[in-house]
Write a protein that holds these residues in place. Structure first.
Motif, PDB file in Angstrom:
ATOM      1  N   GLU A  67     129.312  15.723-170.562  1.00  7.18           N
ATOM      2  CA  GLU A  67     129.289  17.160-170.297  1.00  7.18           C
ATOM      3  C   GLU A  67     128.059  17.557-169.495  1.00  7.18           C
ATOM      4  O   GLU A  67     128.121  18.444-168.639  1.00  7.18           O
ATOM      5  CB  GLU A  67     129.340  17.938-171.618  1.00  7.18           C
ATOM      6  CG  GLU A  67     129.425  19.447-171.457  1.00  7.18           C
ATOM      7  CD  GLU A  67     130.614  19.903-170.627  1.00  7.18           C
ATOM      8  OE1 GLU A  67     130.504  20.988-169.992  1.00  7.18           O
ATOM      9  OE2 GLU A  67     131.645  19.191-170.587  1.00  7.18           O
ATOM     10  N   LEU A  68     126.919  16.900-169.744  1.00  8.83           N
ATOM     11  CA  LEU A  68     125.728  17.171-168.929  1.00  8.83           C
ATOM     12  C   LEU A  68     125.976  16.801-167.469  1.00  8.83           C
ATOM     13  O   LEU A  68     125.526  17.498-166.556  1.00  8.83           O
ATOM     14  CB  LEU A  68     124.527  16.380-169.465  1.00  8.83           C
ATOM     15  CG  LEU A  68     123.849  16.890-170.737  1.00  8.83           C
ATOM     16  CD1 LEU A  68     122.673  15.995-171.097  1.00  8.83           C
ATOM     17  CD2 LEU A  68     123.396  18.334-170.587  1.00  8.83           C
ATOM     18  N   MET A  69     126.713  15.713-167.239  1.00 10.47           N
ATOM     19  CA  MET A  69     127.077  15.361-165.862  1.00 10.47           C
ATOM     20  C   MET A  69     128.069  16.361-165.298  1.00 10.47           C
ATOM     21  O   MET A  69     127.991  16.764-164.135  1.00 10.47           O
ATOM     22  CB  MET A  69     127.674  13.949-165.814  1.00 10.47           C
ATOM     23  CG  MET A  69     126.682  12.827-165.908  1.00 10.47           C
ATOM     24  SD  MET A  69     127.336  11.253-165.257  1.00 10.47           S
ATOM     25  CE  MET A  69     128.693  10.962-166.381  1.00 10.47           C
ATOM     26  N   ASN A  70     129.011  16.771-166.127  1.00 13.62           N
ATOM     27  CA  ASN A  70     130.055  17.684-165.679  1.00 13.62           C
ATOM     28  C   ASN A  70     129.479  19.019-165.227  1.00 13.62           C
ATOM     29  O   ASN A  70     129.977  19.642-164.274  1.00 13.62           O
ATOM     30  CB  ASN A  70     131.059  17.896-166.817  1.00 13.62           C
ATOM     31  CG  ASN A  70     132.378  18.442-166.344  1.00 13.62           C
ATOM     32  OD1 ASN A  70     132.894  18.049-165.293  1.00 13.62           O
ATOM     33  ND2 ASN A  70     132.952  19.356-167.112  1.00 13.62           N
ATOM     34  N   THR A  71     128.407  19.459-165.900  1.00 11.09           N
ATOM     35  CA  THR A  71     127.785  20.738-165.563  1.00 11.09           C
ATOM     36  C   THR A  71     126.689  20.603-164.510  1.00 11.09           C
ATOM     37  O   THR A  71     126.099  21.605-164.102  1.00 11.09           O
ATOM     38  CB  THR A  71     127.188  21.389-166.819  1.00 11.09           C
ATOM     39  OG1 THR A  71     126.226  20.491-167.405  1.00 11.09           O
ATOM     40  CG2 THR A  71     128.271  21.688-167.843  1.00 11.09           C
ATOM     41  N   GLY A  72     126.389  19.377-164.091  1.00 12.46           N
ATOM     42  CA  GLY A  72     125.388  19.166-163.052  1.00 12.46           C
ATOM     43  C   GLY A  72     123.967  19.066-163.542  1.00 12.46           C
ATOM     44  O   GLY A  72     123.044  18.945-162.727  1.00 12.46           O
ATOM     45  N   LYS A  73     123.749  19.092-164.862  1.00  6.82           N
ATOM     46  CA  LYS A  73     122.386  18.977-165.378  1.00  6.82           C
ATOM     47  C   LYS A  73     121.854  17.549-165.257  1.00  6.82           C
ATOM     48  O   LYS A  73     120.643  17.334-165.229  1.00  6.82           O
ATOM     49  CB  LYS A  73     122.327  19.437-166.834  1.00  6.82           C
ATOM     50  CG  LYS A  73     122.559  20.930-167.011  1.00  6.82           C
ATOM     51  CD  LYS A  73     122.445  21.336-168.468  1.00  6.82           C
ATOM     52  CE  LYS A  73     122.642  22.833-168.626  1.00  6.82           C
ATOM     53  NZ  LYS A  73     122.555  23.255-170.059  1.00  6.82           N
ATOM     54  N   VAL A  74     122.758  16.582-165.217  1.00  6.64           N
ATOM     55  CA  VAL A  74     122.386  15.182-165.035  1.00  6.64           C
ATOM     56  C   VAL A  74     123.177  14.624-163.859  1.00  6.64           C
ATOM     57  O   VAL A  74     124.400  14.773-163.795  1.00  6.64           O
ATOM     58  CB  VAL A  74     122.675  14.352-166.305  1.00  6.64           C
ATOM     59  CG1 VAL A  74     122.548  12.869-166.020  1.00  6.64           C
ATOM     60  CG2 VAL A  74     121.721  14.745-167.427  1.00  6.64           C
ATOM     61  N   ARG A  75     122.455  14.017-162.930  1.00  8.74           N
ATOM     62  CA  ARG A  75     123.076  13.427-161.734  1.00  8.74           C
ATOM     63  C   ARG A  75     122.718  11.950-161.706  1.00  8.74           C
ATOM     64  O   ARG A  75     121.569  11.590-161.451  1.00  8.74           O
ATOM     65  CB  ARG A  75     122.548  14.126-160.474  1.00  8.74           C
ATOM     66  CG  ARG A  75     122.967  13.457-159.167  1.00  8.74           C
ATOM     67  CD  ARG A  75     122.472  14.273-157.967  1.00  8.74           C
ATOM     68  NE  ARG A  75     121.023  14.411-157.941  1.00  8.74           N
ATOM     69  CZ  ARG A  75     120.197  13.525-157.389  1.00  8.74           C
ATOM     70  NH1 ARG A  75     120.681  12.419-156.855  1.00  8.74           N
ATOM     71  NH2 ARG A  75     118.894  13.735-157.390  1.00  8.74           N
ATOM     72  N   PRO A  76     123.684  11.076-161.964  1.00  8.73           N
ATOM     73  CA  PRO A  76     123.379   9.646-161.930  1.00  8.73           C
ATOM     74  C   PRO A  76     122.841   9.222-160.565  1.00  8.73           C
ATOM     75  O   PRO A  76     123.354   9.651-159.530  1.00  8.73           O
ATOM     76  CB  PRO A  76     124.731   8.983-162.210  1.00  8.73           C
ATOM     77  CG  PRO A  76     125.509  10.018-162.942  1.00  8.73           C
ATOM     78  CD  PRO A  76     125.083  11.323-162.350  1.00  8.73           C
ATOM     79  N   VAL A  77     121.813   8.405-160.585  1.00 11.16           N
ATOM     80  CA  VAL A  77     121.250   7.860-159.352  1.00 11.16           C
ATOM     81  C   VAL A  77     121.816   6.455-159.171  1.00 11.16           C
ATOM     82  O   VAL A  77     121.556   5.567-159.984  1.00 11.16           O
ATOM     83  CB  VAL A  77     119.712   7.812-159.413  1.00 11.16           C
ATOM     84  CG1 VAL A  77     119.151   7.121-158.170  1.00 11.16           C
ATOM     85  CG2 VAL A  77     119.149   9.224-159.543  1.00 11.16           C
TER      86      VAL A  77
END
Length: 327
Positions: free
Chosen positions: A286-296
């Motif tokens: 969910e953090l990725m889905n909302t853009g708070k976490v962006r995998p590098v």
């Protein structure tokens, strides 16, 4: 199906792309068509059978299981009879057995649904590294306690570190990242308030104090870390630069010293390892889905290039995550 197998311990040269039988899911497992996987230090430790105590689990003379790889993302092909949450066609991510392959099995409890706007590559980068960062930061203090606190991420450009910077920011912390010169801009782009270039400055001599030090590389002594740690702060170790050596003597000595010091001083000194759960995978998704976490994603390799990918990660200077794409 095609899969990466190894039949003896050793360097990445022991890895082979071979034809093998498609695995069958157990009662609590699903069979996945793998679309992407990611490489972790965990993988090359099993490949080398190092440190030696690991062979009690993996096999004394040779690997019990010739498959390699854990982090994966893909589509459910079939399910065991006790599986209730997933069905064929679902897109999922998490941890399984033999992820460096066209098909792999995973326990239902170690998978979560892939968010719709997250790619398979991004999802595959998350499980071990993301959960190590998530759980380590929460070990140092639940999210609301980190709000406004000063957090230092040592090794901020690596697989775990890039997630830790972003997750700490999502908790409301003031984040300082430590990296090499080539990664300063990357770490700053992830939201770090300050970035220390360790080739030019030793943060343990800076005189700054931090409420939480999240250490991904263990490249300073415990006394050096404690020097810049608040008297009531937490030091969380998530790895060692040399993997602990052949017999884990260095890492065990460090853990014993940390345990003793934690009882004698006001500072908390501990180590964290990822525990894979559906609930926490879902929360990170969910953090990725909302853009708070962006995998590098630092590099991508094809399935037939796993040998080179593992060699690169083992070298120890990878930026972000290294991904294996499976066509």
């Amino acid at each position: 199906m095609k899969a990466i197998l190894y039949h003896t311990y050793g360097s990445p040269d022991v890895l082979r792309l071979e034809e093998t039988d498609k695995p069958a899911p157990k009662e609590d497992e699903v069979l996945l068509r793998v679309r992407a996987a990611s490489v972790n230090p965990y993988d090359w430790h099993f490949m080398r059978g190092m440190p030696y105590p690991l062979r009690m689990q993996a096999g004394l003379g040779k690997p019990k299981d010739p498959r390699l790889g854990v982090d994966l993302a893909g589509q459910v092909e079939s399910v065991g009879r006790n599986v209730t949450e997933f069905r064929p066609g679902d897109e999922v991510f998490g941890c399984g057995r033999g992820a460096f392959a066209e098909y792999a099995c995973a326990r239902e409890s170690k998978l979560a649904r892939k968010p719709g706007n997250v790619t398979f590559e991004q999802a595959a980068s998350l499980p071990i590294a993301g959960l190590t960062a998530w759980q380590g930061l929460r070990l140092g203090g639940p999210g609301h306690i980190l709000e406004g606190k000063k957090v230092l991420i040592n090794g901020a450009a690596g697989g775990v570190g890039t997630f830790a910077v972003q997750i700490a920011k999502s908790f409301g912390a003031e984040v300082t990242g430590v990296s090499s010169t080539k990664s300063v801009d990357l770490v700053r782009s992830l939201g770090a308030n300050q970035v220390v270039d360790y080739t030019k400055e030793d943060f343990t001599e800076s005189g700054e104090r931090y409420d939480l030090i999240f250490d991904c590389v263990a490249n300073h002594s415990l006394s050096a870390f404690r020097r810049v740690l608040d008297p009531k702060g937490s030091y969380i170790m998530v790895g060692a630069a040399d993997g602990g050596g052949r017999w884990m003597i260095g890492i065990l000595a460090r853990l014993m010293k940390a345990s003793v010091l934690s009882r004698l001083v006001g500072q908390r000194l501990a180590m964290v390892g990822a525990k894979i759960t559906n609930a926490e995978l879902t929360a990170l998704g969910e953090l990725m889905n909302t853009g708070k976490v962006r995998p590098v994603i630092g590099r991508r390799y094809r399935l037939e290039e796993v040998r080179e990918a593992v060699r690169y990660v083992e070298h120890g200077h990878a930026q972000g995550k290294v991904i294996i794409t499976v066509k």
